[in-house]
Design a protein around this motif. Sequence first.
Motif, mmCIF file in Angstrom:
data_model
loop_
_atom_site.group_PDB
_atom_site.id
_atom_site.type_symbol
_atom_site.label_atom_id
_atom_site.label_comp_id
_atom_site.label_asym_id
_atom_site.label_seq_id
_atom_site.Cartn_x
_atom_site.Cartn_y
_atom_site.Cartn_z
ATOM 1 N N LEU A 8 -14.492 -4.423 4.273
ATOM 2 C CA LEU A 8 -13.488 -3.375 4.369
ATOM 3 C C LEU A 8 -12.401 -3.511 3.313
ATOM 4 O O LEU A 8 -11.656 -2.587 3.061
ATOM 5 N N THR A 12 -8.666 -1.137 -5.435
ATOM 6 C CA THR A 12 -8.295 0.262 -5.549
ATOM 7 C C THR A 12 -7.321 0.448 -6.698
ATOM 8 O O THR A 12 -6.611 -0.471 -7.070
ATOM 9 N N ARG A 33 -6.919 -2.987 -0.820
ATOM 10 C CA ARG A 33 -6.451 -2.406 0.435
ATOM 11 C C ARG A 33 -7.499 -2.613 1.514
ATOM 12 O O ARG A 33 -8.685 -2.797 1.239
ATOM 13 N N CYS A 35 -8.297 -1.054 5.610
ATOM 14 C CA CYS A 35 -7.959 -0.143 6.710
ATOM 15 C C CYS A 35 -8.283 -0.862 8.011
ATOM 16 O O CYS A 35 -9.378 -1.406 8.170
ATOM 17 N N ASP A 121 0.898 3.914 8.122
ATOM 18 C CA ASP A 121 0.269 4.370 9.354
ATOM 19 C C ASP A 121 -0.439 5.694 9.065
ATOM 20 O O ASP A 121 0.185 6.651 8.602
ATOM 21 N N GLN A 122 -1.741 5.730 9.330
ATOM 22 C CA GLN A 122 -2.544 6.937 9.110
ATOM 23 C C GLN A 122 -2.821 7.665 10.422
ATOM 24 O O GLN A 122 -3.766 8.451 10.507
ATOM 25 N N ALA A 125 -6.455 7.619 12.549
ATOM 26 C CA ALA A 125 -7.431 7.124 11.568
ATOM 27 C C ALA A 125 -7.248 5.636 11.282
ATOM 28 O O ALA A 125 -8.137 5.000 10.725
ATOM 29 N N GLY A 126 -6.108 5.079 11.651
ATOM 30 C CA GLY A 126 -5.880 3.656 11.438
ATOM 31 C C GLY A 126 -4.629 3.388 10.626
ATOM 32 O O GLY A 126 -3.795 4.269 10.415
ATOM 33 N N THR A 127 -4.521 2.173 10.181
ATOM 34 C CA THR A 127 -3.402 1.735 9.359
ATOM 35 C C THR A 127 -3.976 1.185 8.063
ATOM 36 O O THR A 127 -4.916 0.397 8.092
ATOM 37 N N THR A 128 -3.412 1.610 6.950
ATOM 38 C CA THR A 128 -3.870 1.130 5.648
ATOM 39 C C THR A 128 -2.846 0.149 5.114
ATOM 40 O O THR A 128 -1.650 0.424 5.109
ATOM 41 N N SER A 130 -2.068 -2.217 1.713
ATOM 42 C CA SER A 130 -2.446 -2.536 0.335
ATOM 43 C C SER A 130 -1.626 -3.712 -0.153
ATOM 44 O O SER A 130 -0.458 -3.880 0.225
#
Length: 173
Positions: A8, A12, A33, A35, A121-122, A125-128, A130
Motif C-alpha cells: 500500500l 508519489t 504515501r 492510505c 482525512d478522505q 475512503a480512508g486517511t492518506t 504522505s
Amino acid sequence: MISSAQKLVRPTLYPSPLPHAALPLADWADCYRVCVAAHPDLSAMAFARLALGRFPPWARLLLRLRDALVRPFGVQTTDDLVAKGAESIGFFPVVSATERQVVVGLDDTHLDFRLVIDVVDQGPAGTTVSVTTLVHRKILLGRLYIAVITPFHRLIVRAALSAAARRLAAAAA
C-alpha cells in the motif's frame, strides 16, 4: 517478502515535492504515501510517532553503521541529534507541527533535510498519509552522501510507513 501494508506504500509525485515551503532550497526530494482505514482524528504527530519512533532492528543496525562511517567526516550522528534536547520524534528534531502536518529535520554542514508528514482525512475512503523527504545538498559530501544512502532511505521509509499502517490497523481491530 512484501507484506500487504508495504504494497500500500506508494512512491508519489503528488503533492509535487519541489519547491516546498519546509525547505525552499531543496534540490532532492521524494514522497511516499499510504492510505489507511478512516481515522478522522489521526493527527500528524501521532502518525509521525508511530512511523519514526521505533525503527525495525535491521534499520537501527544500518543507522549505527551510518553513524560509524560518517563520524570521521564531522557529520552529525543520531546520538548527536538526541543529545541536543529539543523536542524530537525518535532521534529526529521537530521543526514545526500542526494537527495535519509535522516537519522534522536538521541543518548540517553537508546538507539540510526535512521529513514532512502530512495526514489528510478522505472521509469514508480512508486517511492518506504522505512522507516527503526534502534535501538541500550543500557540498560535494552532501551529494555523495545522498547517492549512497538513497536505496537504504527508500527501504526505511517504506518499512516505517508500513509498520505505522499495521499498528493503526491493529489498534482499530
